[in-house]
Scaffold this active site. Structure first.
Site, PDB file in Angstrom:
ATOM      1  N   TYR A  48       5.924  15.322  -3.250  1.00 61.67           N
ATOM      2  CA  TYR A  48       5.640  14.590  -2.011  1.00 61.67           C
ATOM      3  C   TYR A  48       5.376  15.604  -0.903  1.00 61.67           C
ATOM      4  CZ  TYR A  48       7.842  10.527  -4.332  1.00 61.67           C
ATOM      5  OH  TYR A  48       8.196   9.522  -5.198  1.00 61.67           O
ATOM      6  N   PRO A 193       8.837  -1.416  -4.468  1.00 59.09           N
ATOM      7  CA  PRO A 193       9.279  -2.763  -4.819  1.00 59.09           C
ATOM      8  C   PRO A 193       8.731  -3.865  -3.935  1.00 59.09           C
ATOM      9  CG  PRO A 193      11.014  -1.610  -3.661  1.00 59.09           C
ATOM     10  CD  PRO A 193       9.941  -0.602  -3.935  1.00 59.09           C
ATOM     11  N   GLY A 196       2.760  -4.341  -4.445  1.00 58.46           N
ATOM     12  CA  GLY A 196       2.135  -5.276  -5.364  1.00 58.46           C
ATOM     13  C   GLY A 196       1.122  -6.174  -4.694  1.00 58.46           C
ATOM     14  N   LEU A 200       0.354  -4.975   3.385  1.00 63.36           N
ATOM     15  CA  LEU A 200      -0.627  -3.974   3.744  1.00 63.36           C
ATOM     16  C   LEU A 200       0.086  -2.720   4.229  1.00 63.36           C
ATOM     17  CD1 LEU A 200      -3.185  -6.176   5.684  1.00 63.36           C
ATOM     18  CD2 LEU A 200      -3.380  -5.340   3.346  1.00 63.36           C
TER      19      LEU A 200
END
Length: 250
Positions: A48, A193, A196, A200
């Site tokens: 990251y 989580p 999906g 946005l």
């Protein structure tokens, strides 16, 4: 540790998760506030930034509270913004562990994930680097990320696995891995989580939607740990509030 954790991938530069965040001071404030609000599980990875998030965590939170669990990952190599090379050579992983210890200012990493299984290298060799680090006290627990049931069972034949971090959303419920983790008391950590397609980037969900998403993931049982990521203070407080209210309800 708290079942609500904090993912840190958003504390990097856009759009390729490259470089530092646009607002390092704001990211530091979110990290410190999360701990103040009772979050004791911080999840990150050496890729990251790369390295940005591990350094930011140490700058913001060191010296660490004894209750804080830090999880990081190694096995994705990045030398430029659009590279995410799954690389599991044992020597490379050993080096990654050492560098993460230095950046996080820890003698032991609480939970270290093999970030991706490299199909070019035997899994026993990849995990061997983590097993050796565990035996030398450099990592406390070994985890896997983005694995199938077959890969998880293979890994378990080599060493105990404490946690699995897989992508999960309504279109990809990951039922078989989730169930195996439940049966064997392995921590299941769904990453992204609340995405999906239902949020946005950079926007906050209405409170009822957040609460329902917590309910969907937490109904699996106490082995499920959430690590929603945010760089927004308002979003962090919303997540903590929704989590607390959901746990308090029958």
């Amino acid at each position: 540790m708290s079942r609500l954790g904090l993912g840190t991938i958003q504390f990097t530069g856009d759009p390729d998760r490259w470089g530092p965040p646009a607002d390092p001071a704001g990211a530091t404030e979110v990290l410190r506030t999360a701990v103040e609000l009772g979050v004791t599980h911080i999840d990150t990875a050496d890729c990251y930034g790369p390295h940005t998030c591990e350094e930011l965590i140490a700058d913001a939170l060191h010296p660490y509270d004894d209750s804080l669990v830090l999880a990081t990952k190694g096995g994705i190599r990045r030398t430029h913004p659009d590279e995410w090379d799954h690389y599991g050579h044992p020597d490379y992983l050993t080096t990654c562990i050492g560098h993460s210890l230095t950046r996080l200012r820890r003698d032991t990493i609480d939970l270290y994930y093999l970030h991706r299984i490299d199909p070019r290298i035997p899994l026993a060799d990849q995990l061997g680097a983590l097993i050796d680090a565990h035996q030398h006290g450099k990592i406390r627990h070994i985890g896997l990320s983005k694995v199938t049931v077959a890969q998880l069972r293979h890994a378990q034949s080599l060493t105990p696995i404490a946690a699995v971090q897989n992508y999960t959303d309504p279109a990809n419920p990951d039922i078989e891995v989730r169930e195996l983790c439940r049966l064997q008391d392995i921590a299941y950590v769904p990453y992204r989580p609340f995405d999906g397609g239902r949020r946005l980037h950079g926007t906050e969900q209405p409170q009822p939607a957040v609460k329902e998403l917590f309910r969907e993931h937490l109904r699996d049982g106490p082995h499920t740990l959430l690590i929603p990521g945010t760089r927004s203070m308002a979003h962090l407080r919303q997540n903590v509030k929704s989590f607390t209210e959901n746990i308090a309800e029958p």
